[in-house]
Design an enzyme around this catalytic site. Structure first.
Site, PDB file in Angstrom:
ATOM      1  N   TRP A  17       0.854  -1.191   0.000  1.00 27.68           N
ATOM      2  CA  TRP A  17       0.000   0.000   0.000  1.00 27.68           C
ATOM      3  C   TRP A  17       0.892   1.243   0.000  1.00 27.68           C
ATOM      4  CZ3 TRP A  17      -4.942   0.780  -0.941  1.00 27.68           C
ATOM      5  CH2 TRP A  17      -5.552   1.990  -0.544  1.00 27.68           C
ATOM      6  N   HIS A  47      -0.236  -4.789   7.765  1.00 23.53           N
ATOM      7  CA  HIS A  47      -1.083  -4.986   6.579  1.00 23.53           C
ATOM      8  C   HIS A  47      -0.246  -5.459   5.389  1.00 23.53           C
ATOM      9  CE1 HIS A  47      -4.622  -2.820   8.359  1.00 23.53           C
ATOM     10  NE2 HIS A  47      -3.634  -2.400   9.134  1.00 23.53           N
ATOM     11  N   HIS A  51      -3.178 -10.550   4.671  1.00 20.91           N
ATOM     12  CA  HIS A  51      -3.390 -10.159   6.063  1.00 20.91           C
ATOM     13  C   HIS A  51      -4.869 -10.119   6.415  1.00 20.91           C
ATOM     14  CE1 HIS A  51      -3.724  -6.314   3.924  1.00 20.91           C
ATOM     15  NE2 HIS A  51      -4.456  -5.884   4.938  1.00 20.91           N
ATOM     16  N   HIS A  57      -9.526  -1.921  13.443  1.00 22.83           N
ATOM     17  CA  HIS A  57      -8.923  -1.161  12.333  1.00 22.83           C
ATOM     18  C   HIS A  57      -9.658   0.178  12.157  1.00 22.83           C
ATOM     19  CE1 HIS A  57      -6.778  -0.328   8.751  1.00 22.83           C
ATOM     20  NE2 HIS A  57      -7.469  -1.017   7.876  1.00 22.83           N
ATOM     21  N   HIS A 163     -14.932  -0.978   4.442  1.00 24.37           N
ATOM     22  CA  HIS A 163     -14.314  -1.494   5.674  1.00 24.37           C
ATOM     23  C   HIS A 163     -15.256  -1.317   6.861  1.00 24.37           C
ATOM     24  CE1 HIS A 163     -10.342  -1.475   3.648  1.00 24.37           C
ATOM     25  NE2 HIS A 163      -9.927  -2.239   4.644  1.00 24.37           N
TER      26      HIS A 163
HETATM   27 ZN   LIG Z   1      -8.110  -3.247   4.666  1.00 26.01          ZN
END
Ligand SMILES: [Zn+2]
Length: 217
Positions: A17, A47, A51, A57, A163
């Site tokens: 990321w 992450h 994962h 989170h 999310h």
């Molecule tokens: Zn995520």
């Protein structure tokens, strides 16, 4: 027995990321320094690669990844293939799948499993789950959602709504699975994130066993 290791290899130049910590391998001792053993240490983002993410989170009072029940991470799962034409996993895409009810553990194989996952450069055009898709998955009784790229959220989606929708309903998120060799179908998933206390996420080893191979043992 056929086993599919759907975990990404962890190494220093792996896909990651943007802005996240990339893996670094160091050595406490090394045989080639005339020391008694090889013993390494790693710096890893939680992450990194394949994962699992838990509610903490995005929710301050949510459980961390070490508190996700193992029976959520291990058990029957379905690998569904999303047509190349679908650029995102929306409510319409989810509803067209006719998932079992409850949907349980659902792993999405998308066009990410083509060239995109193989490249170490981050590609923001990856196929992701939209907020409507996430809501449809919650309504379908999903317990874990897996995606074949290092993120499940549409890149740049303000407030990370997919999310929040999934984790708010205690659906475990499994990101960064490598389904390139895995045909769509029914499997038993074994997904074991490191038991990192207080961590919102942890790298995991994830394996699929075809359901029809279970009886062969
Ligand atoms: Zn995520």
């Amino acid at each position: 027995m056929d086993l599919f290791d759907i975990s990404m290899e962890v190494h220093e130049r792996m896909l990651h990321w943007p802005g996240s910590t990339t893996p670094v391998q160091g050595w406490d001792t090394r045989l080639d320094r005339s020391e008694e053993s090889n013993a390494s240490n790693w710096i890893l983002g939680s992450h990194c690669g394949t994962h699992v993410e838990g509610p903490s989170h995005f929710f301050a009072d949510g459980d961390d990844v070490s508190h996700i029940a193992l029976d959520r991470l291990i058990g029957p799962s379905i690998v569904v293939e999303i047509p190349e034409s679908a650029k995102a996993i929306t409510r319409e895409v989810v509803e067209a799948l006719s998932l079992p009810r409850p949907a349980g553990r659902v792993l999405f194989k998308t066009s990410n499993s083509g060239h995109r996952l193989e490249r170490t450069e981050f590609d923001p055009s990856y196929v992701a789950v939209t907020v409507s898709g996430a809501a449809a998955l919650v309504e379908a009784g999903a317990s874990l959602i897996g995606i074949d790229y290092i993120a499940i959220e549409v890149y740049g989606a303000e407030g990370f709504p997919a999310h929040r929708t999934l984790l708010g309903a205690r659906v475990a998120i499994l990101e960064g699975i490598d389904l390139r060799q895995v045909p769509p179908g029914r499997y038993v998933l074994y997904c074991l994130p490191l038991r990192l206390l207080g961590s919102e996420a942890a790298p995991a080893r994830a394996v699929l066993v075809p359901l029809d191979a279970i009886g062969e043992r």
